[in-house]
Design a protein around this motif. Structure first.
Motif, PDB file in Angstrom:
ATOM      1  N   GLU A 100      -0.413 -10.830  -4.150  1.00 56.98           N
ATOM      2  CA  GLU A 100       0.809  -9.913  -4.278  1.00 56.98           C
ATOM      3  C   GLU A 100       2.036 -11.079  -4.406  1.00 56.98           C
ATOM      4  O   GLU A 100       2.850 -10.830  -5.208  1.00 56.98           O
TER       5      GLU A 100
ATOM      6  N   ALA B 235       2.099   3.801  -7.073  1.00 54.54           N
ATOM      7  CA  ALA B 235       1.142   2.349  -6.825  1.00 54.54           C
ATOM      8  C   ALA B 235       0.705   2.253  -4.785  1.00 54.54           C
ATOM      9  O   ALA B 235       0.477   1.295  -5.265  1.00 54.54           O
ATOM     10  N   GLY B 236       1.706   3.053  -3.897  1.00 53.93           N
ATOM     11  CA  GLY B 236       1.469   3.036  -2.714  1.00 53.93           C
ATOM     12  C   GLY B 236      -0.495   4.014  -2.439  1.00 53.93           C
ATOM     13  O   GLY B 236      -1.206   3.268  -1.830  1.00 53.93           O
TER      14      GLY B 236
ATOM     15  N   SER C   5      -2.736   1.162  -3.769  1.00 45.80           N
ATOM     16  CA  SER C   5      -2.673  -0.154  -2.474  1.00 45.80           C
ATOM     17  C   SER C   5      -3.166   0.298  -1.757  1.00 45.80           C
ATOM     18  O   SER C   5      -2.855  -0.441  -0.474  1.00 45.80           O
TER      19      SER C   5
ATOM     20  N   THR D 219      -1.454  -1.376 -10.773  1.00 46.43           N
ATOM     21  CA  THR D 219      -0.595  -1.779 -10.215  1.00 46.43           C
ATOM     22  C   THR D 219      -1.705  -2.537  -8.935  1.00 46.43           C
ATOM     23  O   THR D 219      -2.270  -3.059  -8.757  1.00 46.43           O
TER      24      THR D 219
ATOM     25  N   ALA E 149       1.184  -3.183  -3.373  1.00 41.34           N
ATOM     26  CA  ALA E 149       2.084  -2.321  -3.289  1.00 41.34           C
ATOM     27  C   ALA E 149       2.076  -2.503  -0.633  1.00 41.34           C
ATOM     28  O   ALA E 149       1.097  -2.718  -0.999  1.00 41.34           O
TER      29      ALA E 149
ATOM     30  N   ALA F  72       6.193  -2.827  -4.715  1.00 40.80           N
ATOM     31  CA  ALA F  72       5.099  -2.684  -5.467  1.00 40.80           C
ATOM     32  C   ALA F  72       4.921  -3.793  -6.665  1.00 40.80           C
ATOM     33  O   ALA F  72       6.403  -4.089  -7.314  1.00 40.80           O
TER      34      ALA F  72
END
Length: 343
Positions: free
Chosen positions: A105, A279-280, A283, A314, A317, A335
């Motif tokens: 991240e 994206a959620g 992830s 991605t 996120a 994200a």
């Protein structure tokens, strides 16, 4: 006679309630994810799971205290409700409820774009708060539904002064507008009309395109809420967003969709919405509710999203849960995306 009628009514209501709860947990299986009533209820799967679990306990108690054939119905309902509760919990867990930072991240790869979306509840957030969170997350794009032009400009100026130059764009007027901050590092962007007579004209959605044509189209989303009187508008706006996410489209969408992944299921293509991927979901944080902040994340409605076309991957996120007392009724979503063509 009255006892008989009352018993029948209780049986009918209990059975009907169980059926409604069961459908609301997986409305897409019955083609009802955008249907009146189920649209509103199914958004809160966590609450449905909790209600089903409580109802299961009550039915078990009722089955234990009754005698003979009178215990059959509560026993059956207990089994069905337990199944519904477990199924719903499995769906939530499968979509992900871990909001902790993940590996990768904090990377800074060539072409990487970090997107933050936060509905500010009609300028309920201080511009300094918006800027501070965006700077902390390293945001290149900030989608701000229910944010006035003045607040957006102030937040952009604060980010620019902190060494992260941003340009503010706004569609609509007043505190109901949707604003979009774009890093100057992504090039120059200009807002275009969503289309004469298009469904999105009835929303506050902002579409920004690169002036020189180099870069993704960025859509700051805010659809109409799926109120009973506006359900047709809401469906049409989601369909238009799906069209924007056509095959091969270089697009990033972020904002308040007023829709969960279940609501978007009729509009799936190669991705979660047309060809765009959430994206959620990629992830494993898509089970966390972003609205309202008064509910714990596992009980809320996950209606705020960052999505991107098939040309984006991605990296990470998160749903940010530490700002629930900042002044908005929505939680921010952040994200980090990377072009598939990146070296």
């Amino acid at each position: 006679m009255l006892k008989t009628i009352g018993g029948v009514i209780v049986i009918v209501l209990a059975t009907a309630g169980t059926i409604v709860i069961g459908i609301a947990v997986l409305p897409q299986l019955f083609g009802l994810s955008q249907a009146q009533g189920f649209t509103q209820i199914s958004a809160f799967r966590g609450l449905i799971v909790t209600a089903a679990a409580v109802a299961t306990i009550l039915c078990v108690v009722a089955a234990l205290v009754r005698r003979g054939s009178r215990r059959v119905l509560p026993a059956i309902l207990a089994v069905v409700l337990a199944g519904v509760s477990v199924t719903g919990a499995v769906v939530i867990a499968g979509r992900g409820i871990d909001d902790r930072p993940t590996a990768g991240e904090s990377t800074d790869l060539p072409g990487q774009v970090t997107v933050l979306t936060w509905n500010t509840l009609r300028d309920g957030l201080e511009p300094g708060t918006i800027a501070a969170v965006a700077i902390r997350e390293g945001a290149d794009v900030v989608s701000l539904p229910e944010t006035s032009a003045a607040t957006a400009r102030t937040a952009a100026a604060a980010m620019t002064a902190a060494g992260r130059p941003m340009v503010a764009h706004t569609g609509g007027t007043g505190v109901s507008a949707t604003s979009l901050l774009v890093s100057t590092g992504l090039g120059e962007y200009a807002v275009r009309e969503t289309g004469a007579g298009g469904a999105l004209d009835g929303s506050e959605t902002v579409v920004a395109e690169p002036v020189l044509g180099d870069g993704p189209t960025i859509v700051a989303v805010h659809t109409t809420a799926p109120l009973p009187s506006r359900l047709g508008d809401w469906r049409a706006q989601l369909a238009e967003l799906a069209a924007i996410c056509g095959p091969g489209a270089d697009v990033i969408l972020a904002g308040d969709f007023n829709a969960t992944l279940d609501h978007l299921s009729p509009l799936r293509g190669a991705g979660d919405l047309g060809s765009c991927h959430d994206a959620g979901a990629n992830s494993a944080v898509a089970g966390l509710g972003t609205w309202p902040v008064q509910l714990p994340p596992v009980l809320g409605a996950p209606i705020d999203h960052v999505m991107a076309g098939s040309g984006w991957v991605t990296i990470a996120a998160r749903v940010l849960t530490e700002f629930d007392d900042s002044g908005s009724d929505h939680r921010p979503v952040v994200a980090t995306l990377l072009p598939r063509t990146a070296p």
